[in-house]
Design a protein around this motif. Structure first.
Motif, PDB file in Angstrom:
ATOM      1  N   GLU A  46       0.855  -1.190   0.000  1.00  0.00           N
ATOM      2  CA  GLU A  46       0.000   0.000   0.000  1.00  0.00           C
ATOM      3  C   GLU A  46       0.888   1.235   0.000  1.00  0.00           C
ATOM      4  N   THR A  47       0.394   2.284  -0.585  1.00  0.00           N
ATOM      5  CA  THR A  47       1.103   3.553  -0.598  1.00  0.00           C
ATOM      6  C   THR A  47       0.850   4.255   0.727  1.00  0.00           C
ATOM      7  N   THR A  48       1.913   4.712   1.335  1.00  0.00           N
ATOM      8  CA  THR A  48       1.747   5.468   2.578  1.00  0.00           C
ATOM      9  C   THR A  48       1.594   6.940   2.230  1.00  0.00           C
ATOM     10  N   GLY A  49       1.002   7.675   3.155  1.00  0.00           N
ATOM     11  CA  GLY A  49       0.788   9.100   2.938  1.00  0.00           C
ATOM     12  C   GLY A  49       1.216   9.879   4.153  1.00  0.00           C
ATOM     13  N   SER A  50       0.469  10.917   4.448  1.00  0.00           N
ATOM     14  CA  SER A  50       0.744  11.696   5.655  1.00  0.00           C
ATOM     15  C   SER A  50       0.450  10.814   6.870  1.00  0.00           C
ATOM     16  N   ALA A  51       0.907  11.250   8.016  1.00  0.00           N
ATOM     17  CA  ALA A  51       0.635  10.490   9.238  1.00  0.00           C
ATOM     18  C   ALA A  51      -0.868  10.314   9.430  1.00  0.00           C
ATOM     19  N   LEU A  52      -1.624  11.358   9.164  1.00  0.00           N
ATOM     20  CA  LEU A  52      -3.080  11.285   9.318  1.00  0.00           C
ATOM     21  C   LEU A  52      -3.698  10.293   8.327  1.00  0.00           C
ATOM     22  N   ASP A  53      -3.203  10.287   7.104  1.00  0.00           N
ATOM     23  CA  ASP A  53      -3.682   9.323   6.105  1.00  0.00           C
ATOM     24  C   ASP A  53      -3.411   7.896   6.571  1.00  0.00           C
ATOM     25  N   ASP A  54      -2.200   7.655   7.073  1.00  0.00           N
ATOM     26  CA  ASP A  54      -1.838   6.317   7.533  1.00  0.00           C
ATOM     27  C   ASP A  54      -2.679   5.895   8.742  1.00  0.00           C
ATOM     28  N   LEU A 108      -8.714  -0.485   8.743  1.00  0.00           N
ATOM     29  CA  LEU A 108      -8.312  -1.897   8.806  1.00  0.00           C
ATOM     30  C   LEU A 108      -8.625  -2.530  10.167  1.00  0.00           C
ATOM     31  N   GLY A 109      -9.105  -1.711  11.115  1.00  0.00           N
ATOM     32  CA  GLY A 109      -9.432  -2.218  12.445  1.00  0.00           C
ATOM     33  C   GLY A 109      -8.240  -2.324  13.373  1.00  0.00           C
ATOM     34  N   LEU A 110      -7.154  -1.636  13.048  1.00  0.00           N
ATOM     35  CA  LEU A 110      -5.939  -1.706  13.860  1.00  0.00           C
ATOM     36  C   LEU A 110      -5.949  -0.709  15.005  1.00  0.00           C
ATOM     37  N   LEU A 111      -6.649   0.403  14.810  1.00  0.00           N
ATOM     38  CA  LEU A 111      -6.798   1.434  15.848  1.00  0.00           C
ATOM     39  C   LEU A 111      -8.279   1.579  16.154  1.00  0.00           C
ATOM     40  N   PRO A 112      -8.632   1.741  17.427  1.00  0.00           N
ATOM     41  CA  PRO A 112     -10.046   1.966  17.749  1.00  0.00           C
ATOM     42  C   PRO A 112     -10.586   3.216  17.067  1.00  0.00           C
ATOM     43  N   SER A 113      -9.785   4.297  17.089  1.00  0.00           N
ATOM     44  CA  SER A 113     -10.178   5.513  16.385  1.00  0.00           C
ATOM     45  C   SER A 113      -8.972   6.421  16.218  1.00  0.00           C
ATOM     46  N   VAL A 114      -8.961   7.131  15.121  1.00  0.00           N
ATOM     47  CA  VAL A 114      -7.900   8.103  14.870  1.00  0.00           C
ATOM     48  C   VAL A 114      -7.959   9.185  15.943  1.00  0.00           C
ATOM     49  N   THR A 137      -3.185  -2.370  22.667  1.00  0.00           N
ATOM     50  CA  THR A 137      -4.187  -2.887  21.729  1.00  0.00           C
ATOM     51  C   THR A 137      -3.762  -2.643  20.286  1.00  0.00           C
ATOM     52  N   ALA A 138      -3.237  -1.469  19.991  1.00  0.00           N
ATOM     53  CA  ALA A 138      -2.788  -1.167  18.622  1.00  0.00           C
ATOM     54  C   ALA A 138      -1.673  -2.123  18.213  1.00  0.00           C
TER      55      ALA A 138
END
Length: 169
Positions: free
Chosen positions: A85-93, A100-106, A146-147
């Motif tokens: 996958e292409t990465t972007g800004s920190a916020l995009d990532d 993807l369900g890796l973080l509960p919420s940004v 959790t992350a």
């Protein structure tokens, strides 16, 4: 992305997972030792005369910030790159990690980032406010764990590797 590039990215991801696991183990140990009771303004004021307590606090703040930085700034982008996958800004990532369900919420992650900055840059300027921030950080440790565990599980399910680091408790 070539197969060789994907392999290199997977090796980087595995190395970062091992690093974050070690950071998490140390953070959890320090968290347990530091937060035997809820911290308040009086506790913060004792730091000036209790070197052991001050050193434990410094270890906690450092380990909290380090794990938060490594997961957000390095581990999440490494996971995305290892999946081509292409990465972007920190916020995009972070947004992609949430999808993807890796973080509960940004939003929670950004709050943890702001908390990390507050712990580092507003160190004891107001004992009451600093105690509140410390207690929030204590409760935010579970977000970091959790992350890491979510990223580890996700990577295991999609990327072949000889040996994955264990999950954090």
């Amino acid at each position: 992305m070539t197969a060789d590039t994907l392999k290199i990215e997977s090796i980087r991801l595995l190395a970062l997972l091992k690093i974050v696991r070690r950071e998490g183990v140390l953070l959890l140990k320090t968290d347990t030792r530091l937060f035997k009771a809820e911290l308040d303004a009086a506790w913060v004021e004792r730091l000036e005369s209790d070197d052991d307590l001050a050193e434990r606090l410094d270890a906690f703040v450092s380990r909290f910030g380090r794990m938060q930085d490594t997961v957000g700034d390095k581990l999440i982008p490494a996971l995305l790159r290892s999946m081509a996958e292409t990465t972007g800004s920190a916020l995009d990532d972070l947004n992609r990690a949430e999808k993807l369900g890796l973080l509960p919420s940004v939003e929670d992650w950004l709050s943890a980032r702001n908390l990390r900055n507050k712990l580092v840059h507003e160190y004891m300027s107001d004992p009451e406010e600093f105690a509140v921030a410390l207690n929030k950080a204590h409760w935010t440790v579970s977000l970091l764990v959790t992350a890491y565990n979510n990223i580890n599980r996700y990577a295991r399910s999609r990327i072949p590797a000889a040996e994955w680091p264990e999950l954090l408790p």
